[in-house]
Design an enzyme around this catalytic site. Structure first.
Site, PDB file in Angstrom:
ATOM      1  N   ASP A 207     -10.672 -40.810  23.600  1.00  0.00           N
ATOM      2  CA  ASP A 207     -11.056 -39.740  22.903  1.00  0.00           C
ATOM      3  C   ASP A 207     -11.119 -40.029  21.204  1.00  0.00           C
ATOM      4  O   ASP A 207     -10.639 -41.307  21.194  1.00  0.00           O
ATOM      5  CB  ASP A 207     -10.632 -38.475  22.435  1.00  0.00           C
ATOM      6  CG  ASP A 207      -8.810 -38.601  22.804  1.00  0.00           C
ATOM      7  OD1 ASP A 207      -8.287 -39.773  22.620  1.00  0.00           O
ATOM      8  OD2 ASP A 207      -8.668 -37.277  21.735  1.00  0.00           O
TER       9      ASP A 207
ATOM     10  N   GLU B  86      -6.127 -37.847  22.846  1.00  0.00           N
ATOM     11  CA  GLU B  86      -4.389 -38.394  22.057  1.00  0.00           C
ATOM     12  C   GLU B  86      -5.448 -37.869  21.286  1.00  0.00           C
ATOM     13  O   GLU B  86      -3.643 -37.476  20.533  1.00  0.00           O
ATOM     14  CB  GLU B  86      -4.878 -40.061  22.311  1.00  0.00           C
ATOM     15  CG  GLU B  86      -3.831 -41.018  21.594  1.00  0.00           C
ATOM     16  CD  GLU B  86      -3.765 -40.828  20.043  1.00  0.00           C
ATOM     17  OE1 GLU B  86      -2.450 -41.191  18.989  1.00  0.00           O
ATOM     18  OE2 GLU B  86      -4.709 -40.426  19.021  1.00  0.00           O
TER      19      GLU B  86
HETATM   20 ZN    ZN Z   1      -6.052 -43.965  17.579  1.00  0.00          ZN
END
Ligand code: ZN
Length: 409
Positions: free
Chosen positions: A97, A162
């Site tokens: 991401d 994340e």
């Molecule tokens: Zn990162």
């Protein structure tokens, strides 16, 4: 020629292909639904195809359900490249991401059409976290093409979510699958410095507080008819500064080596000069060495606040905005740290150093489960900024660092 030399020669020959992969990955913006995007599904499909091409066939996809993502899930990929021994696995975990581009006017080009300029690749995600994702994949491609086996199994983890807490990323993986073993080495190339010398192994606890001080509003000319909340809050701030003396211990592992207690955000109070403000709001950011408990600090802050309440006849409300106790640190002597140091020395000619930071890397999710995880990469720290970039030499160099570790005894 040694195996290492064969592999790094290969890696050097991949330079253009690595740039191409970066450009392809940028064109698949994997922004979290929480930040207005559609998640990582398309990027994951593309990467699965790439993994197959470089000989990673032992692949598990763990889908965390997410009804806000058009695909209905957030993909997490675990891929193995078998080595001479399966007694442990050397993991490299990166995240798919990316954060949104932010103000487009601040970009010199399209953040999702990466461009190359003077040895750098620009685009959202090029550094965070594609630089080392691409590096780890091409390190393995070199083994594959040379027909050289890594010393131990290599695990590639490409995770989701994340940037918005990892609840549908590595945290979900650890709750629903069990691919990690305590003897494994876990490298998380998602923090570092421009020299490539910082190996992050520990973090401080984080405590964010909001202080609302209630007094009594009055005309500026008659303060005795009111209670000045701003003045009381100011005395509280100087009182809170004594936390530095009350919790003075140092730990040289950390940078800075002490706990920090800083007033930060301040909300506006009255709009005009001739009113005694009846309400004051400020915030504090505390980064606490793991040797102190957060509760100890909170108790002290309560005492200080009570003193100010008494002295100024105000009411002070304390609201927690974030409370995150530090995970147990990875030892500076851990195998993963030693392996990184050896490889950094060999590839970059520098001495790696284990350090603790102010807080908040995804490696802490592993540390809470007693895995030895270390964050490392050679980065310019342009993550989340407009015109984010990765230095191509760092991407190629980091691939060699991973390759060196994959060959270590
Ligand atoms: Zn990162």
């Amino acid at each position: 020629m040694t195996d290492f030399h064969k592999v790094i020669k290969r890696i050097d020959s991949y330079r253009d292909e690595m740039i191409d992969l970066q450009i392809s990955l940028c064109s698949l913006p994997a922004i979290s639904p929480l930040s207005g995007g559609e998640g990582e599904a398309k990027k994951a499909e593309f990467l699965l195809d790439f993994l197959n091409k470089i000989g990673l066939v032992d692949i598990e996809v763990i889908k965390a359900p997410d009804l806000d993502a058009p695909a209905g899930y957030r993909p997490n990929i675990l891929a193995f490249y078998r080595g001479q021994s399966s007694s442990k696995t050397i993991w490299v975990m990166t995240h798919m991401d990316v954060v949104p581009p932010g103000e487009l006017a601040q970009w010199r080009g399209n953040p999702f059409r990466a461009w190359v300029e003077e040895g750098k690749i620009y685009g959202r995600g090029t550094e965070d976290n594609q630089q080392d994702m691409v590096a780890s994949l091409f390190a393995l491609k070199a083994f594959h093409q040379e027909g050289i086996l890594p010393r131990y199994d290599v695990g590639i983890a490409l995770v989701a979510d994340e940037e918005t807490g990892s609840g549908k990323g590595i945290d979900y993986v650890l709750r629903h699958s069990n691919p990690f073993r305590l003897q494994d080495l876990i490298i998380v190339p998602d923090a570092g410095n421009s020299q490539g010398t910082m190996i992050e192994v520990a973090e401080k606890s984080i405590l964010w507080l909001k202080f609302t001080t209630l007094g009594l509003q009055a005309h500026g000319s008659t303060p005795e008819k009111g209670i000045n909340s701003f003045k009381a809050a100011s005395f509280l701030i100087t009182e809170l500064d004594k936390l530095y003396q009350l919790f003075p211990e140092k730990d040289p592992l950390f940078d800075p080596p002490k706990s920090t207690f800083e007033p930060t955000k301040k909300e506006a109070n009255v709009p005009n000069i001739n009113t005694i403000p009846g309400e004051d709001i400020f915030y504090m950011d505390c980064r606490i060495l793991p040797k102190y408990s957060i509760e100890q600090i909170e108790a002290q802050i309560k005492e200080m606040t009570a003193r100010i309440e008494n002295k100024f006849k105000v009411k002070i409300d304390i609201e927690k905005q974030q409370k995150a106790p530090a995970a147990p640190p990875t030892s500076a002597e851990a195998e993963v740290v030693k392996a990184l140091k050896r490889a950094i020395k060999e590839v970059y000619g520098k001495e790696g150093k284990a350090v603790g930071i102010g807080g908040g890397t995804v490696a802490s999710i592993f540390r809470r489960k007693n895995f030895q995880a270390a964050c490392w990469s050679k980065v310019e720290e342009t993550a989340h900024q407009p015109n984010e970039y990765c230095i191509i030499d760092n991407m190629v160099g980091d691939a060699k660092v991973f390759a060196h570790i994959f060959l270590q005894e």
